[in-house]
Scaffold this active site. Structure first.
Site, PDB file in Angstrom:
ATOM      1  N   PRO A   1      13.892   0.982 -12.758  1.00  0.00           N
ATOM      2  CA  PRO A   1      14.331   0.200 -13.968  1.00  0.00           C
ATOM      3  C   PRO A   1      13.105   0.190 -14.987  1.00  0.00           C
ATOM      4  O   PRO A   1      13.420   0.172 -16.327  1.00  0.00           O
ATOM      5  CB  PRO A   1      14.606  -1.286 -13.424  1.00  0.00           C
ATOM      6  CG  PRO A   1      14.022  -1.444 -12.066  1.00  0.00           C
ATOM      7  CD  PRO A   1      13.943  -0.121 -11.614  1.00  0.00           C
ATOM      8  N   GLY A   2      11.981   0.127 -14.651  1.00  0.00           N
ATOM      9  CA  GLY A   2      10.791   0.160 -15.421  1.00  0.00           C
ATOM     10  C   GLY A   2      10.907   1.597 -16.312  1.00  0.00           C
ATOM     11  O   GLY A   2      10.859   1.669 -17.678  1.00  0.00           O
ATOM     12  N   THR A   3      11.129   2.624 -15.891  1.00  0.00           N
ATOM     13  CA  THR A   3      11.257   4.085 -16.515  1.00  0.00           C
ATOM     14  C   THR A   3      12.027   3.996 -17.423  1.00  0.00           C
ATOM     15  O   THR A   3      11.912   4.490 -18.492  1.00  0.00           O
ATOM     16  CB  THR A   3      11.290   5.168 -15.224  1.00  0.00           C
ATOM     17  OG1 THR A   3      10.249   5.032 -14.549  1.00  0.00           O
ATOM     18  CG2 THR A   3      11.323   6.391 -16.137  1.00  0.00           C
TER      19      THR A   3
ATOM     20  N   ASN B   1      11.679   1.776 -20.444  1.00  0.00           N
ATOM     21  CA  ASN B   1      10.441   2.327 -21.400  1.00  0.00           C
ATOM     22  C   ASN B   1      10.848   3.721 -21.832  1.00  0.00           C
ATOM     23  O   ASN B   1       9.757   4.377 -22.161  1.00  0.00           O
ATOM     24  CB  ASN B   1       9.107   2.078 -20.743  1.00  0.00           C
ATOM     25  CG  ASN B   1       8.752   0.624 -20.467  1.00  0.00           C
ATOM     26  OD1 ASN B   1       8.530  -0.022 -21.448  1.00  0.00           O
ATOM     27  ND2 ASN B   1       8.704   0.151 -19.164  1.00  0.00           N
TER      28      ASN B   1
ATOM     29  N   SER C   1      14.815   8.844  -8.821  1.00  0.00           N
ATOM     30  CA  SER C   1      13.159   8.268  -8.816  1.00  0.00           C
ATOM     31  C   SER C   1      12.887   7.699 -10.087  1.00  0.00           C
ATOM     32  O   SER C   1      11.852   6.963 -10.197  1.00  0.00           O
ATOM     33  CB  SER C   1      12.603   9.408  -8.735  1.00  0.00           C
ATOM     34  OG  SER C   1      12.371  10.176  -9.937  1.00  0.00           O
TER      35      SER C   1
ATOM     36  N   CYS D   1       4.089   9.814 -16.499  1.00  0.00           N
ATOM     37  CA  CYS D   1       4.031  10.943 -15.333  1.00  0.00           C
ATOM     38  C   CYS D   1       4.066  12.187 -16.020  1.00  0.00           C
ATOM     39  O   CYS D   1       3.710  13.098 -15.557  1.00  0.00           O
ATOM     40  CB  CYS D   1       5.223  10.755 -14.373  1.00  0.00           C
ATOM     41  SG  CYS D   1       6.815  10.431 -15.135  1.00  0.00           S
TER      42      CYS D   1
ATOM     43  N   ASN E   1       7.294  12.555  -9.585  1.00  0.00           N
ATOM     44  CA  ASN E   1       6.865  11.914 -10.742  1.00  0.00           C
ATOM     45  C   ASN E   1       5.914  10.649 -10.858  1.00  0.00           C
ATOM     46  O   ASN E   1       4.945  10.430 -11.330  1.00  0.00           O
ATOM     47  CB  ASN E   1       8.102  11.570 -11.779  1.00  0.00           C
ATOM     48  CG  ASN E   1       9.322  10.998 -10.811  1.00  0.00           C
ATOM     49  OD1 ASN E   1       9.547  11.385  -9.731  1.00  0.00           O
ATOM     50  ND2 ASN E   1       9.813   9.856 -11.500  1.00  0.00           N
TER      51      ASN E   1
END
Length: 293
Positions: free
Chosen positions: A159-161, A164, A156, A125, A266
């Site tokens: 868990p993925g953000t 990683n 915002s 993003c 984002n």
């Protein structure tokens, strides 16, 4: 006119927001969204009337008429999915930082050649928000160094953000160089816990060789107009200013408020970019008469 059928891997925040954006598309229709387990996202998609499966990527591979697949999982998961999608002849749009395919920031480098491959990567993003500005400045002022500070609402960042975050930093830095054209780069991301949640804000510092600020401003505003064609909430908070050879620009991104709140700019910008790429690819299919009505 027929529409091209697409699949989504991952019914999380990004995947569900995509369903709303795809629902407005003249060229795409969401055919199937998959996960590897039952989840609230699967229930939500079912309630929207979208077909779902808990058999993961395999369920999409078996659907011959799905031509385009959005992967909204994680970098490690996409490394597994990418070769399977390629073998099945699917065009993969990777919304993770896995970077299997070439980086794509539509306003900068969405070309016919890029779409001839089987996989493109959406960078991050922060990359979608800042790389175009660096590219615009580099085109006329030759950027020696680019540094960005990207601040997003903690709410915002799913868990993925968070999982990683290291790949996020590395991938964004590479995109500033490889797509934006900077000789060197640095990336800082801030998950801001402020209440009420803030919009996505990006501060972009560039060290330039050509210090004509009027030329730089014109190039930046031209780029902003390109981005706003697919990200309406993208706007300049601080137009380019210069001190010595350092140009500072600030950008804010407000989301459309589809599945996600408007402060999640984002997530909105990367989804908007992904749909833009998919629609460009779909137009080519439709022009060739290969689309599925």
């Amino acid at each position: 006119m027929g529409k091209v059928k697409v699949g989504i891997i991952g019914p999380g925040n990004i995947g569900l927001d995509l369903l709303y954006k795809l629902g407005r598309s003249e060229y795409l229709t969401p055919e199937l969204i998959v996960n590897i387990r039952h989840s609230k996202g699967i229930d939500y998609a079912n309630n929207m009337g979208i077909r779902t499966s808990t058999r993961g990527v395999q369920a999409i591979i078996e659907e011959e008429d799905i031509k385009i697949v959005f992967d909204c999982t994680s970098a490690s998961a996409h490394l597994v999915h990418a070769p399977l999608l390629k073998e099945a002849g699917k065009f993969a749009i990777d919304l993770t930082p896995a970077a299997v395919g070439p980086y794509c920031v539509p306003a900068v480098n969405l070309t016919d050649d890029l779409l001839k491959g089987d996989n493109v990567n959406l960078v991050t993003c922060a990359g979608q928000a800042t790389v175009p500005i660096v590219a615009a400045i580099n085109e006329l002022a030759d950027v020696k160094y680019a540094e960005i500070v990207s601040s997003i609402s903690s709410k915002s960042a799913g868990p993925g953000t968070r999982r990683n975050i290291d790949e996020f930093t590395v991938t964004t830095g590479r995109a500033l160089r490889e797509v934006g054209g900077a000789d060197e780069s640095k990336v800082i991301i801030i998950l801001n816990p402020a209440e009420p949640p803030i919009y996505m804000r990006n501060t972009i510092y560039t060290k330039v060789k050509n210090t004509d600020i009027n030329v730089i401003k014109d190039s930046v505003y031209e780029m902003v107009d390109k981005i706003k064609e697919y990200v309406p909430g993208y706007r300049v908070m601080l137009e380019p200013i210069i001190q010595d050879d350092i140009v500072t620009t600030m950008i804010e991104v407000e989301g459309l408020g589809d599945y996600l709140p408007v402060y999640s700019g984002n997530l909105d910008i990367i989804n908007a970019a992904a749909v833009n790429i998919a629609e460009t690819y779909a137009k080519k299919i439709l022009a060739g008469g290969e689309a599925n009505a």
